[in-house]
Write a protein that holds these residues in place. Structure first.
Motif, PDB file in Angstrom:
ATOM      1  N   LYS A  24     -57.340  37.128  22.181  1.00  0.00           N
ATOM      2  CA  LYS A  24     -57.288  38.521  22.640  1.00  0.00           C
ATOM      3  C   LYS A  24     -58.033  39.442  21.688  1.00  0.00           C
ATOM      4  O   LYS A  24     -58.706  40.372  22.112  1.00  0.00           O
ATOM      5  CB  LYS A  24     -55.838  38.964  22.831  1.00  0.00           C
ATOM      6  CG  LYS A  24     -55.215  38.308  24.053  1.00  0.00           C
ATOM      7  CD  LYS A  24     -53.895  38.901  24.413  1.00  0.00           C
ATOM      8  CE  LYS A  24     -53.394  38.224  25.681  1.00  0.00           C
ATOM      9  NZ  LYS A  24     -52.457  39.026  26.407  1.00  0.00           N
ATOM     10  N   SER A  25     -57.938  39.169  20.403  1.00  0.00           N
ATOM     11  CA  SER A  25     -58.664  39.971  19.420  1.00  0.00           C
ATOM     12  C   SER A  25     -60.169  39.809  19.609  1.00  0.00           C
ATOM     13  O   SER A  25     -60.918  40.785  19.597  1.00  0.00           O
ATOM     14  CB  SER A  25     -58.256  39.550  18.006  1.00  0.00           C
ATOM     15  OG  SER A  25     -58.971  40.288  17.053  1.00  0.00           O
ATOM     16  N   ARG A  28     -61.324  41.718  22.674  1.00  0.00           N
ATOM     17  CA  ARG A  28     -61.483  43.165  22.437  1.00  0.00           C
ATOM     18  C   ARG A  28     -62.862  43.471  21.869  1.00  0.00           C
ATOM     19  O   ARG A  28     -63.463  44.480  22.169  1.00  0.00           O
ATOM     20  CB  ARG A  28     -60.381  43.663  21.504  1.00  0.00           C
ATOM     21  CG  ARG A  28     -59.068  43.854  22.196  1.00  0.00           C
ATOM     22  CD  ARG A  28     -57.988  44.436  21.269  1.00  0.00           C
ATOM     23  NE  ARG A  28     -56.752  44.644  21.983  1.00  0.00           N
ATOM     24  CZ  ARG A  28     -55.879  43.689  22.307  1.00  0.00           C
ATOM     25  NH1 ARG A  28     -56.109  42.452  21.959  1.00  0.00           N
ATOM     26  NH2 ARG A  28     -54.779  43.975  22.968  1.00  0.00           N
ATOM     27  N   GLY A  29     -63.374  42.563  21.045  1.00  0.00           N
ATOM     28  CA  GLY A  29     -64.713  42.743  20.490  1.00  0.00           C
ATOM     29  C   GLY A  29     -65.812  42.572  21.516  1.00  0.00           C
ATOM     30  O   GLY A  29     -66.935  43.051  21.317  1.00  0.00           O
ATOM     31  N   VAL A  31     -65.599  43.702  24.691  1.00  0.00           N
ATOM     32  CA  VAL A  31     -65.535  44.754  25.719  1.00  0.00           C
ATOM     33  C   VAL A  31     -66.868  45.482  25.815  1.00  0.00           C
ATOM     34  O   VAL A  31     -67.281  45.894  26.895  1.00  0.00           O
ATOM     35  CB  VAL A  31     -64.366  45.729  25.450  1.00  0.00           C
ATOM     36  CG1 VAL A  31     -64.429  46.949  26.356  1.00  0.00           C
ATOM     37  CG2 VAL A  31     -63.030  45.013  25.641  1.00  0.00           C
ATOM     38  N   ARG A  39     -64.885  48.710  31.925  1.00  0.00           N
ATOM     39  CA  ARG A  39     -64.154  48.593  30.664  1.00  0.00           C
ATOM     40  C   ARG A  39     -62.653  48.861  30.766  1.00  0.00           C
ATOM     41  O   ARG A  39     -61.866  48.149  30.143  1.00  0.00           O
ATOM     42  CB  ARG A  39     -64.808  49.457  29.586  1.00  0.00           C
ATOM     43  CG  ARG A  39     -66.143  48.867  29.175  1.00  0.00           C
ATOM     44  CD  ARG A  39     -66.823  49.653  28.103  1.00  0.00           C
ATOM     45  NE  ARG A  39     -68.143  49.062  27.873  1.00  0.00           N
ATOM     46  CZ  ARG A  39     -69.069  49.600  27.130  1.00  0.00           C
ATOM     47  NH1 ARG A  39     -68.838  50.748  26.507  1.00  0.00           N
ATOM     48  NH2 ARG A  39     -70.237  48.999  26.977  1.00  0.00           N
ATOM     49  N   GLN A  43     -59.924  46.033  29.637  1.00  0.00           N
ATOM     50  CA  GLN A  43     -58.831  46.252  28.688  1.00  0.00           C
ATOM     51  C   GLN A  43     -57.493  45.839  29.291  1.00  0.00           C
ATOM     52  O   GLN A  43     -56.648  45.262  28.618  1.00  0.00           O
ATOM     53  CB  GLN A  43     -58.805  47.726  28.264  1.00  0.00           C
ATOM     54  CG  GLN A  43     -58.005  47.967  27.025  1.00  0.00           C
ATOM     55  CD  GLN A  43     -58.531  47.207  25.816  1.00  0.00           C
ATOM     56  OE1 GLN A  43     -59.715  47.249  25.492  1.00  0.00           O
ATOM     57  NE2 GLN A  43     -57.650  46.491  25.152  1.00  0.00           N
ATOM     58  N   ILE A  46     -57.275  42.079  29.087  1.00  0.00           N
ATOM     59  CA  ILE A  46     -57.011  41.625  27.717  1.00  0.00           C
ATOM     60  C   ILE A  46     -55.532  41.776  27.384  1.00  0.00           C
ATOM     61  O   ILE A  46     -54.936  40.903  26.751  1.00  0.00           O
ATOM     62  CB  ILE A  46     -57.879  42.411  26.707  1.00  0.00           C
ATOM     63  CG1 ILE A  46     -59.351  42.034  26.873  1.00  0.00           C
ATOM     64  CG2 ILE A  46     -57.410  42.161  25.277  1.00  0.00           C
ATOM     65  CD1 ILE A  46     -60.308  42.943  26.127  1.00  0.00           C
ATOM     66  N   ASP A  47     -54.930  42.865  27.826  1.00  0.00           N
ATOM     67  CA  ASP A  47     -53.525  43.135  27.523  1.00  0.00           C
ATOM     68  C   ASP A  47     -52.556  42.337  28.402  1.00  0.00           C
ATOM     69  O   ASP A  47     -51.361  42.299  28.119  1.00  0.00           O
ATOM     70  CB  ASP A  47     -53.230  44.627  27.676  1.00  0.00           C
ATOM     71  CG  ASP A  47     -53.936  45.461  26.615  1.00  0.00           C
ATOM     72  OD1 ASP A  47     -54.272  44.905  25.550  1.00  0.00           O
ATOM     73  OD2 ASP A  47     -54.160  46.656  26.858  1.00  0.00           O
ATOM     74  N   LEU A 179     -65.308  38.126  28.776  1.00  0.00           N
ATOM     75  CA  LEU A 179     -64.455  38.489  27.638  1.00  0.00           C
ATOM     76  C   LEU A 179     -64.035  37.274  26.810  1.00  0.00           C
ATOM     77  O   LEU A 179     -63.457  37.417  25.741  1.00  0.00           O
ATOM     78  CB  LEU A 179     -63.203  39.227  28.138  1.00  0.00           C
ATOM     79  CG  LEU A 179     -63.467  40.573  28.812  1.00  0.00           C
ATOM     80  CD1 LEU A 179     -62.205  41.082  29.495  1.00  0.00           C
ATOM     81  CD2 LEU A 179     -63.984  41.577  27.804  1.00  0.00           C
TER      82      LEU A 179
END
Length: 188
Positions: A24-25, A28-29, A31, A39, A43, A46-47, A179
């Protein structure tokens, strides 16, 4: 179970959780690789803890997550209507990622008078793991004790944007690949 095996199982579980957090980290990079209009959806993905396509089977009010009384005083004495809580059950047809299983339960909140998803609806459901506060029990205890408010941890919708049309399945799968979320998608 012997101590060595228990230690090994605990270490494996920690590694799996760590890999999920790392993925997940890293996502985020990535995105920035997604077109600007996509976007916010990126997000949300990702969450998410679980993304499934399926049919809504049941919807029932979840009184345990509602405080006693339906009106609360807000800032400056303004009245605010408390949203209603619902538990819902989906028959899972396909999983983009998250746990497997034929059905999944989740919770959502809706303002009084708002439309709520009805049984029979087919959609892609973007579910997030959340603390679900047992506000009714908390309200009842308030006058008796100052104990912390009890809660459950479960899957929930954060907003109407977490209910996607079934036609978006391929779009979500492509976005997840961009992603690097390693979806295990099956075609609905």
């Amino acid at each position: 179970m012997d101590v060595r095996r228990a230690t090994w199982v605990a270490a494996l579980a920690a590694a799996v959780v760590g890999c999920g957090a790392a993925a997940k980290s890293a996502a985020r990079g990535r995105v920035a690789l997604v077109p600007e209009p996509e976007r916010p959806l990126a997000q949300r993905l990702i969450d998410a803890d679980r993304v499934v396509a399926g049919q809504l089977l049941e919807v029932e009010e979840a009184l345990e997550y509602e405080p006693l009384g339906s009106i609360r005083l807000g800032l400056g004495g303004a009245k605010a209507v408390v949203p209603l809580a619902y538990n819902a059950k989906i028959r899972v047809d396909s999983t983009l990622w998250g746990g497997s299983g034929a059905t999944v339960w989740f919770t959502f909140f809706a303002p009084q008078g708002a439309g709520i998803p009805q049984p029979g609806r087919h959609a892609v459901w973007v579910l997030h793991r959340r603390a679900l506060w047992r506000l009714k029990q908390c309200s009842e205890q308030q006058s008796l004790t100052s104990a912390a408010c009890p809660y459950d941890v479960g899957l929930a919708l954060d907003s109407d944007d977490d209910i996607r049309p079934p036609e978006e399945w391929d779009r979500l799968r492509t976005l997840a690949r961009t992603l690097g979320l390693s979806p295990t998608a099956t075609v609905p």
